[in-house]
Scaffold this motif. Structure first.
Motif, PDB file in Angstrom:
ATOM      1  N   LYS A 189      -0.853  25.025  17.770  1.00 54.22           N
ATOM      2  CA  LYS A 189      -0.915  24.100  16.639  1.00 54.22           C
ATOM      3  C   LYS A 189      -0.629  24.803  15.319  1.00 54.22           C
ATOM      4  O   LYS A 189       0.197  24.344  14.527  1.00 54.22           O
ATOM      5  N   SER A 190      -1.329  25.917  15.087  1.00 50.10           N
ATOM      6  CA  SER A 190      -1.114  26.633  13.827  1.00 50.10           C
ATOM      7  C   SER A 190       0.316  27.164  13.746  1.00 50.10           C
ATOM      8  O   SER A 190       0.903  27.215  12.663  1.00 50.10           O
ATOM      9  N   THR A 191       0.870  27.545  14.887  1.00 50.11           N
ATOM     10  CA  THR A 191       2.256  28.012  14.900  1.00 50.11           C
ATOM     11  C   THR A 191       3.202  26.878  14.504  1.00 50.11           C
ATOM     12  O   THR A 191       4.162  27.075  13.769  1.00 50.11           O
ATOM     13  N   LEU A 192       2.890  25.673  14.985  1.00 52.93           N
ATOM     14  CA  LEU A 192       3.723  24.516  14.646  1.00 52.93           C
ATOM     15  C   LEU A 192       3.724  24.276  13.132  1.00 52.93           C
ATOM     16  O   LEU A 192       4.771  24.088  12.515  1.00 52.93           O
ATOM     17  N   ILE A 193       2.531  24.312  12.533  1.00 54.91           N
ATOM     18  CA  ILE A 193       2.439  24.095  11.087  1.00 54.91           C
ATOM     19  C   ILE A 193       3.131  25.240  10.352  1.00 54.91           C
ATOM     20  O   ILE A 193       3.901  25.016   9.414  1.00 54.91           O
ATOM     21  N   GLY A 194       2.855  26.467  10.794  1.00 51.33           N
ATOM     22  CA  GLY A 194       3.512  27.627  10.192  1.00 51.33           C
ATOM     23  C   GLY A 194       5.026  27.479  10.253  1.00 51.33           C
ATOM     24  O   GLY A 194       5.728  27.771   9.287  1.00 51.33           O
ATOM     25  N   LYS A 214       9.757  29.039  18.950  1.00 52.26           N
ATOM     26  CA  LYS A 214      11.188  29.326  18.841  1.00 52.26           C
ATOM     27  C   LYS A 214      11.894  28.430  17.818  1.00 52.26           C
ATOM     28  O   LYS A 214      13.058  28.653  17.511  1.00 52.26           O
ATOM     29  N   GLY A 215      11.211  27.365  17.382  1.00 53.54           N
ATOM     30  CA  GLY A 215      11.812  26.493  16.374  1.00 53.54           C
ATOM     31  C   GLY A 215      12.636  25.344  16.922  1.00 53.54           C
ATOM     32  O   GLY A 215      13.316  24.646  16.154  1.00 53.54           O
ATOM     33  N   ASP A 216      12.570  25.094  18.212  1.00 56.47           N
ATOM     34  CA  ASP A 216      13.378  24.008  18.797  1.00 56.47           C
ATOM     35  C   ASP A 216      12.845  22.630  18.404  1.00 56.47           C
ATOM     36  O   ASP A 216      11.662  22.348  18.616  1.00 56.47           O
ATOM     37  N   ASN A 217      13.732  21.780  17.872  1.00 54.01           N
ATOM     38  CA  ASN A 217      13.393  20.398  17.488  1.00 54.01           C
ATOM     39  C   ASN A 217      12.268  20.314  16.452  1.00 54.01           C
ATOM     40  O   ASN A 217      11.547  19.324  16.406  1.00 54.01           O
ATOM     41  N   ILE A 218      12.101  21.369  15.650  1.00 54.47           N
ATOM     42  CA  ILE A 218      11.117  21.284  14.569  1.00 54.47           C
ATOM     43  C   ILE A 218      11.835  20.822  13.310  1.00 54.47           C
ATOM     44  O   ILE A 218      11.666  19.690  12.874  1.00 54.47           O
TER      45      ILE A 218
END
Lengths: 416, 302
Positions: free
Chosen positions: A16-21, A182-186
């Motif tokens: 989760k924190s990685t997603l926000i980061g 990895k940043g996919d679809n973010i």
């Protein structure tokens, strides 16, 4: 440009924190000195890239334990929207923090680990999001890189989640397969999941519509403060200051003052030095009435043709937030918009096991427990049902011994 | 139902801040607005005008004067007070130094920034303020990102991050015991850019320090500090004349300047939009350790 407030539900392990980061990093919302502080803290992922999760871990204890304990608010902005993220912890012992974050959000991102699918905590988070009446839900199936970006894995999870959504009563659910690490679809569309034809996360957040109730006959205006300059030139000035909770009010609209029941007509609306014809949900204004009526903080002006309920006995969902259990013999305070009154929990109807959604009998109501109760108040409360009108259907409980907020209430029925 | 496009984001932030200010008025006996002379507390004053005019403010403005102020900030403060006709209370750090309640820091990077906490707490106690409104924002710093809008302080002024009250919907719980007080942050949800955009939209005048001007500065720890009698300088410090401006207004001894050619508010907004250093990055007091702000807040700092 408007503001989207969203909540991220998931645990540390879901990234989760990685997603926000990642959202902050890829949308270039991280400033140079924060990046420098990030590098100074020197936390790395296994592959040597910077650990983005540290951006949202604010407090010392959290850095030491490596978990998000409290609600942290993060801000970023694109050309299309301003975003406020409520980053809340996912563990069951922090249910109250998630409820708090959800109460201030328009949308929830529910994170699912692609390797694990729908698990107990997914049920819990989805139930809470439904309980708090969030108008939009996005399921982000994360760690797609760990399952070879498999379409089948994603689609199976979507099917499972649809059953859960139906069970907890969630509508308007969207699904996106992502890899936060990895940043996919973010921010950018993933080239490794060509089978996914929908939007990436950020474009979705930029364009999703958030409903606001501005219907003219749903007007609710809790009076916060009475402006009375009492100077020579403004001797008769009497303005009712507050924020429109729902619906809208126009000059010449007929309004009812509750709980007294007096009727009057809006003669003027002021917003600082302007005099707008209409005030819609969300606006802080000062309202003037044609008649001189005794109105003070705690009263509510409402649309005359569609009135809320007025009652001293209400059935409600309760989320208990204090370490000391609920005491049905104790007198608490109920704070509902600008109204404060004494109250007692008259009856506990049942508790909900938030992992299985089973109803259970309740001998004791402890920290993080959720269930249905009947509350009795000393003064009449002017309210709508939470499912119809969130802005006038939620309230908090305060324990006068500690002055701490001990419970969140969602009004579900008039029990009078 | 309609889509959430009725209010522009600045309207929404403004409406929320006004709502919070009115909650303070409605819930507390003796509130105060902490005024530093910086753009955030100036914005609060203009929001209070919208919340309470044509009535008077239900609170005085309180300034904690370290004695190391920029002249421009004090001139601005006094002119503002005269124009709006509200009450100002000043707490002097010098009085606490003279009375021996605090001891001045020594050394090259000495600053009175830490000392003002004592004067703030003394001023709160003397006037028995039960709520202090401040201009802190959650985007400034990581510890602030977790602080509530109504943030309860114990009788020693301490913030306990582990015992924060849940804050649901827009229900702010201001109930406290005697001796405690609440710090209230109406612009918690604003970013630095939001404040500047609001100041531009509302034509709010600011102290001249915020705009580029020529000034004698020295370089300390990689940032520019205004050369002043309050800064302990030695032979290693080289005074240079630079075109600078300040992104925050605090003590002369701890507020760093940035080299800038932004003379108008539009230039500043362009500069911030493009900038890669956040505004607290120009504050020496936050650089001390990873948890600097959290530790100061626990001790009663604003």
């Amino acid at each position: 440009m408007n503001i989207l407030k969203f909540l991220t539900a998931g645990s540390v392990d879901d990234g989760k924190s990685t997603l926000i980061g990642r959202l902050l990093y890829d949308s270039e919302a991280i400033l140079a000195d924060q990046l420098e502080a990030l590098q100074r803290a020197n936390r790395k992922n296994d592959d040597g890239t910077i650990d983005l999760a540290i951006l949202t871990d604010g407090l010392k204890a959290e850095r030491e334990q490596g978990i998000t304990i409290d609600v942290a608010y993060k801000y970023f902005q694109t050309e299309k929207r301003k975003f406020i993220i409520a980053d809340t912890p996912g563990h069951i012992q922090y249910t109250r923090n998630m409820v708090t974050g959800a109460s201030n959000s328009d949308l929830a991102i529910i994170l699912i680990d692609a390797r694990k699918g729908v698990i107990e905590q997914t049920i819990r988070h989805s139930f809470l999001v439904s309980l708090l009446g969030l108008p939009r839900v996005l399921v982000a199936v994360n760690k797609m890189d760990m399952v070879d970006f498999s379409q089948e894995v994603f689609e199976n999870i979507v099917e499972d989640y649809k059953k859960l959504a139906k069970k907890v009563g969630l509508e308007n659910v969207a699904y996106i397969p992502v890899s936060a690490l990895k940043g996919d679809n973010i921010v950018h569309k993933s080239v490794r999941m060509p089978w996914y034809l929908g939007e990436s996360l950020l474009p979705y957040l930029e364009s999703v519509e958030i409903p606001v109730d501005t219907q003219s006959d749903h007007g609710r205006f809790p009076v916060q403060w009475v402006v009375r300059p009492q100077t020579d030139e403004l001797h008769d000035y009497r303005g009712y200051a507050g924020r429109v909770a729902s619906g809208s009010f126009r000059v010449n609209d007929k309004v009812t003052v509750l709980p007294s029941g007096f009727q009057s007509t809006i003669s003027k609306i002021e917003l600082a030095e302007q005099e707008p014809d209409v005030a819609v949900a969300g606006m802080s204004v000062t309202v003037h009435l044609q008649d001189e009526i005794d109105i003070s903080r705690g009263d509510m002006l409402v649309s005359a043709q569609n009135q809320p309920m007025v009652s001293q006995q209400i059935e409600a969902d309760l989320c208990w937030m204090d370490t000391k259990p609920l005491d049905t013999t104790h007198t608490y305070f109920l704070q509902h918009n600008s109204k404060l009154t004494r109250c007692r929990i008259q009856e506990v109807l049942h508790k909900v096991n938030i992992n299985t959604l089973e109803k259970e009998s309740a001998d004791e109501f402890k920290l993080n427990d959720i269930g249905r109760i009947v509350i009795k108040t000393a003064d009449p409360v002017v309210f709508d049902l939470f499912q119809n009108n969130k802005a006038n259907g939620g309230a908090i409980l305060i324990d006068g011994r500690t002055n701490v907020t001990v419970g969140a209430l969602m009004f579900r029925a008039n029990a009078d | 139902m309609s889509n959430k496009d009725q209010l522009d984001y600045l309207d929404e932030l403004e409406a929320e801040a006004i709502y919070i200010l009115r909650e303070v008025a409605g819930q507390f006996e003796k509130p105060a607005l902490l005024f530093s002379g910086g753009k955030d507390s100036i914005t609060l004053v203009y929001l209070a005008l919208k919340a309470f005019r044509p009535g008077k403010f239900p609170f005085p403005l309180v300034h904690i004067d370290t004695g190391h102020n920029f002249d421009e900030a004090i001139i601005y403060r006094d002119q503002l007070i005269e124009r709006i006709g509200e009450k100002l209370i000043v707490g002097y750090v010098q009085e606490d130094i003279d009375a021996g309640r605090v001891v001045e820091q020594r050394g090259k990077n000495a600053s009175r920034n830490q000392l003002q906490t004592v004067t703030l707490l003394n001023t709160i106690a003397k006037h028995q303020f039960d709520a202090c409104i401040g201009g802190a924002r959650r985007d400034e710093e990581k510890a602030r990102a977790k602080e509530r809008i109504f943030s309860v302080r114990d009788e020693f002024g301490q913030w306990d991050p582990k015992r924060q009250r849940p804050e649901l919907w827009n229900q702010y719980n201001g109930k406290i015991h005697k001796g405690e007080n609440v710090r209230v942050f109406p612009i918690s949800n604003w970013t630095e850019l939001d404040v500047w955009n609001y100041i531009r939209r509302e034509n709010i005048p600011l102290p001249s320090l915020y705009f580029s001007h020529e000034r004698d500065v020295i370089t300390r720890n990689g940032v520019y500090m205004a050369a002043s009698p309050f800064l302990n300088m030695d032979d290693e410090d080289i005074v240079e004349r630079k075109s600078v401006r300040f992104r925050t207004v605090g003590d002369m001894s701890c507020t760093a300047a940035v080299e800038s050619y932004a003379y108008h508010i539009d230039d500043i907004i362009d500069e911030i939009s493009a900038s890669r250093i956040s505004e607290r990055g120009a504050r020496m007091d936050d650089k001390v350790s990873e948890a600097a702000m959290e530790d100061r807040k626990k001790g009663g700092y604003f």
